[in-house]
Motif scaffolding. Structure first.
Motif, mmCIF file in Angstrom:
data_model
loop_
_atom_site.group_PDB
_atom_site.id
_atom_site.type_symbol
_atom_site.label_atom_id
_atom_site.label_comp_id
_atom_site.label_asym_id
_atom_site.label_seq_id
_atom_site.Cartn_x
_atom_site.Cartn_y
_atom_site.Cartn_z
ATOM 1 N N GLY A 27 -8.449 -37.358 5.289
ATOM 2 C CA GLY A 27 -7.870 -36.545 4.236
ATOM 3 C C GLY A 27 -8.561 -36.670 2.897
ATOM 4 N N LYS A 28 -7.823 -36.262 1.850
ATOM 5 C CA LYS A 28 -8.315 -36.273 0.474
ATOM 6 C C LYS A 28 -7.336 -37.053 -0.377
ATOM 7 C CE LYS A 28 -7.712 -32.711 -2.189
ATOM 8 N NZ LYS A 28 -7.763 -31.368 -2.819
ATOM 9 N N GLU B 128 -3.726 -36.844 1.247
ATOM 10 C CA GLU B 128 -3.273 -35.610 1.881
ATOM 11 C C GLU B 128 -4.171 -35.311 3.071
ATOM 12 O OE1 GLU B 128 -3.371 -32.602 -1.091
ATOM 13 O OE2 GLU B 128 -1.481 -33.247 -2.022
ATOM 14 N N GLY B 129 -3.580 -35.008 4.216
ATOM 15 C CA GLY B 129 -4.340 -34.820 5.438
ATOM 16 C C GLY B 129 -5.208 -33.575 5.445
ATOM 17 N N THR B 130 -6.349 -33.693 6.111
ATOM 18 C CA THR B 130 -7.226 -32.546 6.361
ATOM 19 C C THR B 130 -7.581 -32.560 7.845
ATOM 20 O OG1 THR B 130 -9.206 -33.845 5.807
ATOM 21 C CG2 THR B 130 -8.201 -32.563 4.031
ATOM 22 N N GLY B 131 -8.220 -31.491 8.307
ATOM 23 C CA GLY B 131 -8.610 -31.430 9.712
ATOM 24 C C GLY B 131 -7.406 -31.553 10.624
ATOM 25 N N SER B 132 -7.485 -32.434 11.602
ATOM 26 C CA SER B 132 -6.389 -32.608 12.560
ATOM 27 C C SER B 132 -5.152 -33.229 11.919
ATOM 28 C CB SER B 132 -6.855 -33.478 13.738
ATOM 29 O OG SER B 132 -7.247 -34.764 13.276
ATOM 30 N N PHE C 134 -0.642 -39.722 4.131
ATOM 31 C CA PHE C 134 -0.812 -41.139 4.471
ATOM 32 C C PHE C 134 -0.650 -41.936 3.186
ATOM 33 C CE2 PHE C 134 -3.069 -45.040 5.555
ATOM 34 C CZ PHE C 134 -2.742 -45.237 6.894
ATOM 35 N N SER C 135 0.292 -42.866 3.184
ATOM 36 C CA SER C 135 0.562 -43.711 2.021
ATOM 37 C C SER C 135 0.154 -45.139 2.334
ATOM 38 C CB SER C 135 2.049 -43.658 1.668
ATOM 39 O OG SER C 135 2.339 -44.529 0.587
#
Length: 358
Positions: free
Chosen positions: A239-240, A260-264, A270-271
């Motif tokens: 993510g980013k 913050e998630g990216t792709g799948s 994710f914290s």
């Protein structure tokens, strides 16, 4: 160990540092300079150390982020080491890393080069942890003191404490007064104790990890996959970085990063909490990895590790997890470094099980 080995070790150690231990860059420069001046450092196995020989770990203590602005003068590691030898009235046979991660992978190499002593291939953690008692040596009953702390101004403190918890309290407060970082010599031991409690081969492991990353980038293959292959680790999240909170006032780098998630992983977050080192990672409020297993953030493209003091908004990254040394999964190990020690209402679950379940 030659100068070129330091590039590999510094990269690998930042991954084994689990986000903490400090960026090894400054320590790497110090170690390179010492090797150039004094010659190569001999890396030896613990079994090569005589049972009655004295071994002294050399390390940096404090909040790694301050090393970005408060540089050591270069004399502190040798000063602390020699001061402890003088107090013990015995010359050391070799130098040891207290932890495999971050800057403390390179400070012992610097000390060994300056003193023309061998470096033992191993450490007391197999990774990095934030507090002095969080070593295999402490769990096994060895005393952290006598220990010596030095700063760049020339101040020196010799500590003798009633237990290792007091070593942490007093040394931490002294380090805060010294400007949030100090160089220390600690956990002096003999060869027999070393062989019984050291986590073996971690300097070599760090060198192998770093070499794989550099080779993968040169060959245009996946550096993340190469890391997971060497460490038997797991890809946890992509993510980013959306938010970073940090505080240094307690002598640690404490905080949280939100990715913050990216792709799948798009649509998920994710914290990750940290105290110098990354402690607990949650995907959408579900634990995906926790201390003492290693959690490390990597640059998505190059695979280079991002330490907690270098986390920045917008950075595209991959989070990986690596199983810890089996020692830390024992009841005694978890009591010292498990999630409940850090005040999380969580029972430790091995990373391989969490990944399989989620």
């Amino acid at each position: 160990l030659e100068e070129r080995d330091l590039d590999h070790i510094a990269i690998g150690a930042a991954i084994l540092g689990a986000g903490g231990g400090g960026d090894p860059y400054i320590g790497k420069l110090m170690a390179k300079q010492a090797i150039k001046k004094h010659g190569k450092v001999k890396l030896i196995d613990a079994d090569e150390v005589p049972d009655d020989a004295l071994v002294i770990p050399s390390a940096m203590m404090g909040a790694p982020a301050v090393m970005l602005e408060k540089l050591p003068n270069g004399a502190e590691p040798e000063f602390a080491f020699r001061s402890l030898e003088t107090y013990l009235q015995k010359k050391a046979f070799g130098v040891l890393s207290i932890e495999a991660g971050g800057i403390n992978s390179c400070i012992p190499i610097y000390t060994a080069a300056c003193l023309s002593l061998p470096l033992i291939d191993g450490d007391g953690m197999g990774r990095a942890f934030p507090e002095l008692p969080m070593t295999t040596f402490s769990v096994a009953g060895l005393s952290a003191t006598p220990m010596v702390l030095c700063d760049e101004k020339g101040n020196k403190i010799l500590l003798e404490t009633v237990n290792n918890d007091w070593s942490e309290i007093l040394a931490r407060n002294a380090t805060v007064a010294m400007g949030l970082s100090s160089m220390i010599s600690i956990y002096c031991m003999n060869g027999q104790q070393l062989k019984a409690y050291v986590v073996r081969g971690t300097t070599s492991l760090g060198r192998e990890i770093g070499k794989k990353i550099i080779e993968s980038n040169r060959e245009k293959s996946s550096p993340v996959d190469s890391i997971l292959e060497v460490t038997k680790g797991f890809r946890l999240f992509e993510g980013k970085i959306a938010d970073v909170q940090r505080d240094l006032t307690t002598g640690f780098v404490r905080g949280n990063v939100v990715i913050e998630g990216t792709g799948s992983d798009k649509g998920s977050t994710f914290s990750l909490d940290f105290q110098n080192e990354n402690l607990v990672g949650m995907k959408d409020d579900t634990p995906l990895a926790m201390t003492p297993d290693l959690i490390t953030i990597l640059d998505k493209e190059k695979g280079f590790p991002i330490t907690t003091e270098s986390l920045k908004y917008g950075h595209r990254c991959v989070v990986i997890g690596i199983p810890c040394d089996p020692f830390w999964r024992t009841e005694a190990g978890l009591a010292q470094v498990g999630p409940r020690y850090f005040k999380y209402d969580l029972d430790y679950v091995p990373i391989e099980k969490l990944v399989k379940e989620n």
